[in-house]
Design an enzyme around this catalytic site. Structure first.
Site, PDB file in Angstrom:
ATOM      1  N   ASP A 260      47.869  41.543  40.386  1.00 12.59           N
ATOM      2  CA  ASP A 260      47.546  42.590  41.352  1.00 12.59           C
ATOM      3  C   ASP A 260      48.637  42.652  42.418  1.00 12.59           C
ATOM      4  OD1 ASP A 260      46.515  39.990  42.157  1.00 12.59           O
ATOM      5  OD2 ASP A 260      45.667  41.007  43.903  1.00 12.59           O
TER       6      ASP A 260
ATOM      7  N   GLU B 194      44.338  38.365  43.859  1.00 11.31           N
ATOM      8  CA  GLU B 194      44.949  37.449  44.819  1.00 11.31           C
ATOM      9  C   GLU B 194      45.179  38.108  46.167  1.00 11.31           C
ATOM     10  OE1 GLU B 194      48.176  35.161  46.874  1.00 11.31           O
ATOM     11  OE2 GLU B 194      48.154  37.270  46.246  1.00 11.31           O
TER      12      GLU B 194
END
Length: 466
Positions: free
Chosen positions: A85, A148
């Site tokens: 991400d 994250e």
């Protein structure tokens, strides 16, 4: 080194795979079936798991939250935690942020260095180990995280459904090694506007920033001004812009005045490397002739308690220690209209401090109508540089680079290293290298990418045979 020739032979594939994964806009989006963090994140995870399967690794997708590629046998496991991400791209890119274009031997794209490029380097590092036929005492699992940047719900899901690695690293910070990471606290300050007074200026909206953990590079305010005061207000704003020497533009929009503030983006853990567009604009609005109501109280609080400072000293948050340094304070997002105001803030506090202490100081300094809302946080970590894990990785780094001078460091950034015991952050940024995470025109140099694959192949091999 043992796997260098194999890595060199795969260089073209490493480059192509990095370009391909960068094409997914894996910013957290609306949850969908099988895609808890949105379609772009799902696409990125599906891509790397498909690539891993083609390489001959055992793969698993844990309901779109997280996935992994695994190789080898053994009762113990070496883990490599990467994330797919990314934070929002922001504005002002020279090249499209989701194209993976190559210019001057650099691959450009959001996530190139944080953390898709290093993830691909680790995957090909493991492939080199597999192709070499060397034996490993431990199995190796590359865990592909997907949340994250926005709360670690991926790691929470993993921990509920899978066994934990025994030791490992995350390629998401700096070389030679990160031995300490500050605590992280992300929260909102909210205020509902109850009292409204008539004045010469009315704030229609104030909005800026993309994420709490990014120094915002853009913020704008739309003001409605009484016609007989409009020229005076415009003159006053232009005077402040000149005096403050800031990159702020004023636009006349008929009945309204639009003020655009331009800053310099940086990672929220290093606010000193950026220029905060939100606070730059607040410092101008604070000096205008607003009616002294709730809206002005909200603006003035941040002007007086924060300003352009990033240490939190005006809120008695100037905490520090010898291990990790001082606290940092970043206002990353603001949204204000005529009904309410919301600010999102990201704090990195020293390893010897606690979240409870930091929160109690913040709450003590909040006015009565202001509400504190906790979003997420992570405790600090501190790993001994004399541990077997640290010494093994330092040996690999020094042998791979010839750098015997650089020492392990403490950072304000938060990495997956704090997800499990016996983990540290290991690369990908070399000493003296540009810090490009969360910034426009993020890139990874092709030579750097291939070097990472070589270093990580040796790191995985050594950790698997301790």
């Amino acid at each position: 080194m043992k796997f260098d020739a194999l890595i060199e032979g795969m260089a073209g594939d490493i480059i192509k795979s990095t370009q391909d994964v960068l094409k997914y806009r894996s910013v957290q989006g609306e949850p969908l079936p099988g895609a808890p963090f949105g379609e772009g994140v799902k696409g990125s995870l599906d891509y790397v798991l498909s690539l891993s399967e083609k390489m001959g690794f055992e793969t698993k997708n844990l309901d779109g939250y997280v996935g992994y590629a695994q190789y080898g046998d053994g009762d113990e496991m070496v883990g490599i935690l990467v994330h797919l991400d990314v934070v929002p791209e922001g504005d002002g890119w020279t090249y499209p942020p989701y194209s993976g274009e190559i210019h001057d031997n650099r691959i450009y794209g959001r996530g190139a260095i944080d953390d898709k490029g290093p993830a691909i380097a680790c995957l090909y590092a493991l492939k080199a180990i597999k192709d070499s036929g060397v034996s490993l005492k431990r199995k190796v699992r590359i865990i592909f995280g997907t949340n994250e940047e926005s709360g670690w719900k991926d790691i929470e899901y993993y921990k509920k459904h899978e066994i934990y690695p025994d030791l490992g690293f995350t390629p998401d910070a700096n070389f030679p090694l990160i031995f300490a990471e500050k605590g992280i606290l992300t929260f909102k300050i909210k205020m509902d506007f109850e009292t409204k007074k008539e004045g010469h200026i009315f704030l229609k909206h104030l909005k800026g920033g993309n994420a709490a953990n990014m120094v915002p590079d853009y913020c704008e305010a739309c003001l409605s001004v009484n016609p007989d005061k409009k020229d005076y207000i415009k003159m006053l704003v232009l005077k402040m812009i000149n005096e403050d020497n800031v990159n702020v533009k004023l636009l006349d929009r008929g009945d309204d005045i639009l003020i655009k503030s331009y800053g310099i983006s940086a990672h929220g853990s290093t606010p000193e490397k950026g220029v905060n567009a939100i606070m730059q604009l607040i410092m101008i609005l604070y000096r205008l002739d607003f009616a002294r109501d709730d809206v002005y109280q909200f603006i003035s609080y941040f002007a007086e308690k924060v300003g352009m400072d990033y240490t939190g000293k005006n809120m008695s948050l100037n905490i520090s220690d010898d291990i990790s340094g001082g606290l940092t304070f970043n206002i990353g997002v603001i949204n204000v209209d005529d009904k309410k105001g919301t600010v999102e803030i990201n704090i990195r506090y020293p390893v010897t401090a606690s979240r409870d202490t930091v929160e109690s100081i913040i709450k003590r300094h909040l006015p009565e109508k202001f509400n504190y809302v906790y979003l997420n946080g992570f405790d600090p970590i501190h790993v001994s540089t004399n541990s077997v894990l640290a010494q093994t990785l330092l040996k690999v780094y020094r042998q791979s680079t010839g750098d015997d001078v650089s020492n392990p460091i403490a950072i304000g950034g938060g990495t997956y290293a704090r997800a499990f015991k016996n983990f540290v952050a290991f690369g990908p940024v070399f000493p003296g290298g540009a810090e490009l995470a969360h910034q426009k025109d993020e890139y990874i140099e092709i030579e750097h990418l291939i070097k990472l694959a070589k270093i990580y192949s040796m790191a995985i091999y050594e950790l698997s045979n301790i």
